[in-house]
Design a protein around this motif. Structure first.
Motif, PDB file in Angstrom:
ATOM      1  N   LEU A   9      36.671  22.312 -25.912  1.00 44.70           N
ATOM      2  CA  LEU A   9      36.820  21.134 -25.344  1.00 44.70           C
ATOM      3  C   LEU A   9      37.718  20.110 -26.090  1.00 44.70           C
ATOM      4  O   LEU A   9      38.032  18.836 -25.125  1.00 44.70           O
ATOM      5  N   ALA A  10      37.749  20.276 -27.169  1.00 42.78           N
ATOM      6  CA  ALA A  10      38.583  19.366 -28.208  1.00 42.78           C
ATOM      7  C   ALA A  10      40.003  19.057 -27.601  1.00 42.78           C
ATOM      8  O   ALA A  10      40.673  20.227 -27.265  1.00 42.78           O
ATOM      9  N   GLY A  11      40.575  17.966 -27.634  1.00 40.95           N
ATOM     10  CA  GLY A  11      41.803  17.602 -27.275  1.00 40.95           C
ATOM     11  C   GLY A  11      42.893  17.933 -28.308  1.00 40.95           C
ATOM     12  O   GLY A  11      42.441  18.272 -29.339  1.00 40.95           O
ATOM     13  N   THR A  12      43.798  17.349 -28.142  1.00 42.86           N
ATOM     14  CA  THR A  12      44.952  17.469 -29.261  1.00 42.86           C
ATOM     15  C   THR A  12      45.486  16.335 -29.836  1.00 42.86           C
ATOM     16  O   THR A  12      46.487  16.248 -30.467  1.00 42.86           O
ATOM     17  N   GLU A  13      44.578  15.101 -29.925  1.00 44.41           N
ATOM     18  CA  GLU A  13      44.996  13.742 -30.343  1.00 44.41           C
ATOM     19  C   GLU A  13      44.730  13.739 -31.817  1.00 44.41           C
ATOM     20  O   GLU A  13      45.176  13.045 -32.475  1.00 44.41           O
ATOM     21  N   SER A  14      43.830  14.496 -32.568  1.00 48.29           N
ATOM     22  CA  SER A  14      43.377  13.770 -33.898  1.00 48.29           C
ATOM     23  C   SER A  14      43.312  15.428 -34.909  1.00 48.29           C
ATOM     24  O   SER A  14      43.380  16.296 -34.239  1.00 48.29           O
ATOM     25  N   HIS A  15      43.178  14.997 -36.285  1.00 45.03           N
ATOM     26  CA  HIS A  15      42.930  16.117 -37.200  1.00 45.03           C
ATOM     27  C   HIS A  15      41.767  16.819 -36.866  1.00 45.03           C
ATOM     28  O   HIS A  15      41.551  18.092 -36.873  1.00 45.03           O
ATOM     29  N   ALA A  16      40.705  16.130 -36.611  1.00 46.57           N
ATOM     30  CA  ALA A  16      39.338  16.610 -35.998  1.00 46.57           C
ATOM     31  C   ALA A  16      39.370  17.536 -34.962  1.00 46.57           C
ATOM     32  O   ALA A  16      38.692  18.508 -34.806  1.00 46.57           O
ATOM     33  N   ASP A  17      40.151  17.273 -34.026  1.00 48.99           N
ATOM     34  CA  ASP A  17      40.514  18.046 -32.847  1.00 48.99           C
ATOM     35  C   ASP A  17      40.999  19.266 -33.118  1.00 48.99           C
ATOM     36  O   ASP A  17      40.470  20.269 -32.725  1.00 48.99           O
ATOM     37  N   SER A  18      42.066  19.268 -34.030  1.00 55.59           N
ATOM     38  CA  SER A  18      42.692  20.603 -34.634  1.00 55.59           C
ATOM     39  C   SER A  18      41.660  21.269 -35.369  1.00 55.59           C
ATOM     40  O   SER A  18      41.739  22.548 -34.966  1.00 55.59           O
ATOM     41  N   GLY A  19      40.776  20.928 -35.841  1.00 57.84           N
ATOM     42  CA  GLY A  19      39.721  21.560 -36.764  1.00 57.84           C
ATOM     43  C   GLY A  19      38.658  22.388 -35.992  1.00 57.84           C
ATOM     44  O   GLY A  19      38.448  23.198 -36.220  1.00 57.84           O
ATOM     45  N   ARG A  20      38.440  21.428 -34.685  1.00 62.22           N
ATOM     46  CA  ARG A  20      37.532  22.112 -33.869  1.00 62.22           C
ATOM     47  C   ARG A  20      38.398  23.138 -33.172  1.00 62.22           C
ATOM     48  O   ARG A  20      37.547  24.300 -32.974  1.00 62.22           O
ATOM     49  N   THR A  34      34.736  42.610 -33.918  1.00 60.26           N
ATOM     50  CA  THR A  34      33.492  43.117 -33.982  1.00 60.26           C
ATOM     51  C   THR A  34      33.224  44.149 -33.131  1.00 60.26           C
ATOM     52  O   THR A  34      32.900  43.659 -31.763  1.00 60.26           O
ATOM     53  N   ALA A  35      33.090  45.225 -33.389  1.00 56.15           N
ATOM     54  CA  ALA A  35      32.822  46.342 -32.352  1.00 56.15           C
ATOM     55  C   ALA A  35      31.418  46.239 -31.584  1.00 56.15           C
ATOM     56  O   ALA A  35      30.414  45.943 -32.294  1.00 56.15           O
ATOM     57  N   GLY A  36      31.699  46.487 -30.387  1.00 54.35           N
ATOM     58  CA  GLY A  36      30.358  46.187 -29.320  1.00 54.35           C
ATOM     59  C   GLY A  36      30.250  44.688 -28.977  1.00 54.35           C
ATOM     60  O   GLY A  36      29.584  44.502 -28.013  1.00 54.35           O
ATOM     61  N   ASP A  37      30.819  43.898 -29.741  1.00 51.05           N
ATOM     62  CA  ASP A  37      30.577  42.446 -29.038  1.00 51.05           C
ATOM     63  C   ASP A  37      31.555  42.036 -28.134  1.00 51.05           C
ATOM     64  O   ASP A  37      32.641  42.673 -27.936  1.00 51.05           O
ATOM     65  N   GLU A  38      30.895  41.153 -27.073  1.00 51.63           N
ATOM     66  CA  GLU A  38      31.963  40.628 -26.381  1.00 51.63           C
ATOM     67  C   GLU A  38      32.344  39.203 -26.355  1.00 51.63           C
ATOM     68  O   GLU A  38      31.261  38.453 -26.742  1.00 51.63           O
ATOM     69  N   VAL A  39      33.454  38.897 -25.668  1.00 51.83           N
ATOM     70  CA  VAL A  39      33.639  37.317 -26.053  1.00 51.83           C
ATOM     71  C   VAL A  39      34.549  36.893 -24.891  1.00 51.83           C
ATOM     72  O   VAL A  39      35.462  37.715 -24.428  1.00 51.83           O
ATOM     73  N   GLU A  40      34.477  35.546 -24.453  1.00 50.86           N
ATOM     74  CA  GLU A  40      35.269  34.884 -23.462  1.00 50.86           C
ATOM     75  C   GLU A  40      35.518  33.730 -24.162  1.00 50.86           C
ATOM     76  O   GLU A  40      34.943  33.058 -24.784  1.00 50.86           O
ATOM     77  N   LEU A  41      36.975  33.292 -24.018  1.00 52.22           N
ATOM     78  CA  LEU A  41      37.401  32.154 -24.455  1.00 52.22           C
ATOM     79  C   LEU A  41      37.923  31.316 -23.549  1.00 52.22           C
ATOM     80  O   LEU A  41      38.749  31.459 -22.767  1.00 52.22           O
ATOM     81  N   ILE A  42      37.337  30.277 -23.341  1.00 52.13           N
ATOM     82  CA  ILE A  42      37.621  29.048 -22.169  1.00 52.13           C
ATOM     83  C   ILE A  42      37.975  27.871 -22.693  1.00 52.13           C
ATOM     84  O   ILE A  42      37.571  27.103 -23.553  1.00 52.13           O
ATOM     85  N   PHE A  43      39.083  27.407 -22.284  1.00 53.50           N
ATOM     86  CA  PHE A  43      39.720  26.087 -22.591  1.00 53.50           C
ATOM     87  C   PHE A  43      39.388  25.130 -21.566  1.00 53.50           C
ATOM     88  O   PHE A  43      39.905  25.535 -20.241  1.00 53.50           O
ATOM     89  N   ASP A  44      38.562  24.107 -21.667  1.00 52.53           N
ATOM     90  CA  ASP A  44      38.085  23.163 -20.775  1.00 52.53           C
ATOM     91  C   ASP A  44      38.297  21.934 -21.028  1.00 52.53           C
ATOM     92  O   ASP A  44      38.406  21.384 -22.079  1.00 52.53           O
ATOM     93  N   GLY A  45      38.464  20.877 -20.099  1.00 46.12           N
ATOM     94  CA  GLY A  45      38.639  19.646 -20.325  1.00 46.12           C
ATOM     95  C   GLY A  45      39.920  19.346 -21.008  1.00 46.12           C
ATOM     96  O   GLY A  45      40.814  20.057 -20.719  1.00 46.12           O
ATOM     97  N   ALA A  46      40.067  18.504 -21.927  1.00 47.36           N
ATOM     98  CA  ALA A  46      40.843  18.073 -22.784  1.00 47.36           C
ATOM     99  C   ALA A  46      41.470  19.387 -23.568  1.00 47.36           C
ATOM    100  O   ALA A  46      42.690  19.299 -23.797  1.00 47.36           O
TER     101      ALA A  46
END
Length: 118
Positions: A9-20, A34-46
């Protein structure tokens, strides 16, 4: 075996956003590797603003992004609202609009995914 949906959800405006962003990408990568794990990566909002930046091969976090890019998607509504819809389309990243133009968070919860936000 774990299932996680990592939401950036973090935007692109600050150092803290980059960290998130980096923490979110690292978390997604840990699940993806990790074998057997499942992940979805969703970019949302900013967070949708990151995709065009991360697609640039000279960006500091391009390689980290590339390691989880196959799991990435973006909010359709927010991509338009933040003016990055064309760049996301050009990148070939899937957009989600299953809940009033936004990604459903309920669906992954219903599928036993933990939701982790950054």
């Amino acid at each position: 075996m774990a299932k996680a949906a990592v939401v950036i959800l973090a935007g692109t405006e600050s150092h803290a956003d980059s960290g998130r962003l980096v923490n979110g990408l690292e978390t997604a990568r840990e699940f993806a590797k990790t074998a057997g794990d499942e992940v979805e990566l969703i970019f949302d909002g900013a967070g949708t603003q990151w995709i065009p930046e991360l697609e640039d091969e000279f960006h500091d976090y391009h390689d980290l992004y590339q390691s989880v890019r196959d799991e990435a998607s973006a909010c359709d509504f927010c991509a338009g609202a933040f003016g990055v819809d064309e760049a996301i389309d050009d990148a070939g990243v899937v957009t989600l609009d299953d809940h009033d133009g936004h990604p459903s968070i309920r669906s992954p919860v219903d599928d036993d995914y933990e939701i982790i936000t950054f």
